[in-house]
Design a protein around this motif. Structure first.
Motif, short mmCIF file in Angstrom:
data_model
loop_
_atom_site.label_atom_id
_atom_site.label_comp_id
_atom_site.label_asym_id
_atom_site.label_seq_id
_atom_site.Cartn_x
_atom_site.Cartn_y
_atom_site.Cartn_z
N GLU A 1 -7.64 -1.89 3.71
CA GLU A 1 -8.57 -0.86 4.17
C GLU A 1 -8.75 -0.93 5.69
N TYR A 2 -8.88 -2.13 6.23
CA TYR A 2 -9.05 -2.26 7.68
C TYR A 2 -7.77 -1.89 8.41
N ALA A 3 -6.63 -2.29 7.88
CA ALA A 3 -5.36 -2.02 8.57
C ALA A 3 -5.06 -0.52 8.62
N LEU A 4 -5.43 0.22 7.57
CA LEU A 4 -5.13 1.65 7.51
C LEU A 4 -6.26 2.52 8.04
N SER A 5 -7.24 1.94 8.68
CA SER A 5 -8.35 2.74 9.22
C SER A 5 -7.83 3.69 10.31
N ARG B 1 2.23 4.90 1.36
CA ARG B 1 2.74 3.62 1.89
C ARG B 1 2.08 2.45 1.18
N ARG B 2 0.77 2.54 0.96
CA ARG B 2 0.07 1.45 0.29
C ARG B 2 0.52 1.31 -1.16
N THR B 3 0.72 2.42 -1.85
CA THR B 3 1.17 2.36 -3.24
C THR B 3 2.56 1.73 -3.34
N LEU B 4 3.45 2.13 -2.44
CA LEU B 4 4.81 1.57 -2.47
C LEU B 4 4.79 0.08 -2.19
N LEU B 5 3.98 -0.36 -1.26
CA LEU B 5 3.94 -1.78 -0.92
C LEU B 5 3.34 -2.60 -2.06
N GLU C 1 -6.39 -0.68 -7.54
CA GLU C 1 -6.62 -1.13 -6.17
C GLU C 1 -6.63 0.01 -5.18
N THR C 2 -5.88 1.07 -5.44
CA THR C 2 -5.87 2.23 -4.55
C THR C 2 -6.92 3.27 -4.95
N GLU C 3 -7.72 2.97 -5.98
CA GLU C 3 -8.78 3.86 -6.45
C GLU C 3 -8.23 5.25 -6.78
N ALA C 4 -7.19 5.26 -7.61
CA ALA C 4 -6.57 6.50 -8.06
C ALA C 4 -6.26 6.38 -9.54
#
Length: 347
Positions: free
Chosen positions: A149-153, A189-193, A208-211
């Motif tokens: 969350e902090y990295a993708l802000s 990007r987050r989902t793929l990683l 974790e991605t709240e989806a």
């Protein structure tokens, strides 16, 4: 007669925890065991259990990731019964998770310094909420979610230190892969990683991605197609997983020590606590001063003055002009025709 394995196999939820504590992905465990990644995922979810020699090898691999002590009697390894202090537990979690998290944050952002900062801030937040994190069923996942969350802000783009791009990886293939990742939107990007890099399954990635799980599956397919469109040799998910692991491992990213992170978080917490106290005291003082100096009753405002028209201009000192003399005589005659002036009488 069934032979009992020398090393017992832990329950499914403990298998995943031990793998993440050892900073290993499901793909890495599958490579060591010589099985597909889906098999390791099934072992960790409890859908299947290894048998025979495969179970013993898997149990030995998980046992090598645990921290055990050997007693002086030499009869075999025994688990440590002495409870860890909060500092020791935090340092152990940091030592297990921080190196892998820094590499993952680098794949998310393409910035080395931001990757380190994201992991440090996530662990500082974890230390501030350590009673909550310590009893969480997945402390590593808690810290990983905070770091992502902090990295993708989106606010990092306004910081002067992050306005200019950093030096790309030295290898051309790594540069192409990193560019293909950074073109993706942050959710894709987050989902793929998480799925192909960390090794989570689809429901865990969705949580974790709240989806929702269907939305996460759509994001994963779209991300894979976008990467394959730029890099046709990565159409195979297994090859994509291998390249992601290789790209993260080539960068020399070492996080700060756990003690420095803990003390830095404590200093930050003390600073903001003192700032909040100072702001509160200032607000109370300003309110008290206002109450002290404010009027106690309503005072109507003074009406603004109006200009009186028709008055002759004020004359300067000196003899009067003919017009002024005529005006004076007129005023004196007008005064004689008015009412009689009242004079006091003595009695």
């Amino acid at each position: 007669m069934t032979q009992t394995p020398a090393t017992p196999l832990p329950p499914p939820e403990e298998r995943r925890r031990l793998r993440e504590a050892g900073s290993l992905t499901q793909a890495q465990v599958a490579s060591r065991m010589g099985v597909p990644r889906s098999t390791v995922r099934a072992w960790e979810s409890g859908r299947s259990t290894p048998q025979g020699r495969q179970a013993e090898e898997y149990a030995e691999l998980l046992a090598s990731l645990t921290t055990e002590t050997v007693p002086a009697s030499g009869l075999g390894p025994e688990p440590t019964t002495e409870p860890l202090t909060p500092d020791q537990a935090f340092d152990a979690l940091y030592a297990f998770c921080a190196p892998a998290l820094v590499r993952q944050a680098y794949l998310l952002t393409g910035r080395r310094e931001l990757a380190r900062e994201s992991v440090e801030r996530a662990f500082q937040l974890a230390w501030q909420r350590w009673p909550e994190v310590a009893v969480d069923r997945d402390p590593a996942g808690w810290v990983r979610a905070a770091a992502y969350e902090y990295a993708l802000s989106p606010w990092h783009r306004f910081r002067p230190r992050y306005r200019h791009p950093e030096a790309p990886p030295a290898d051309e293939r790594d540069r192409e892969l990193l560019d293909a990742l950074l073109v993706l939107s942050p959710p894709h990007r987050r989902t793929l990683l998480l799925y192909d890099g960390v090794g989570l399954d689809l429901p865990e990635t969705a949580a974790e991605t709240e989806a929702t799980t269907p939305a996460t599956a759509g994001r994963l397919l779209h991300a894979r197609q976008a990467v394959a469109a730029r890099l046709p040799d990565l159409t195979d998910p297994a090859e994509l997983q291998r390249r992601l692991s290789g790209l993260a491992a080539t960068e020399r990213l070492s996080p700060a020590g756990p003690v420095a992170v803990r003390t830095g978080g404590e200093r930050r917490a003390r600073f903001w606590t003192r700032a909040a106290i100072a702001f509160t005291v200032t607000l109370i003082g300003a309110t008290a001063l206002t109450l002290r100096t404010a009027p106690t009753q309503y005072e109507p405002p003074v009406a603004p003055g109006e200009t009186v028209r028709g008055m002759p201009p004020r004359a300067a000192p000196g003899p009067l002009s003919h017009e002024q003399l005529a005006l004076r005589a007129k005023l004196r005659r007008a005064m004689t025709g008015g009412p009689d002036r009242l004079a006091p009488e003595a009695r």
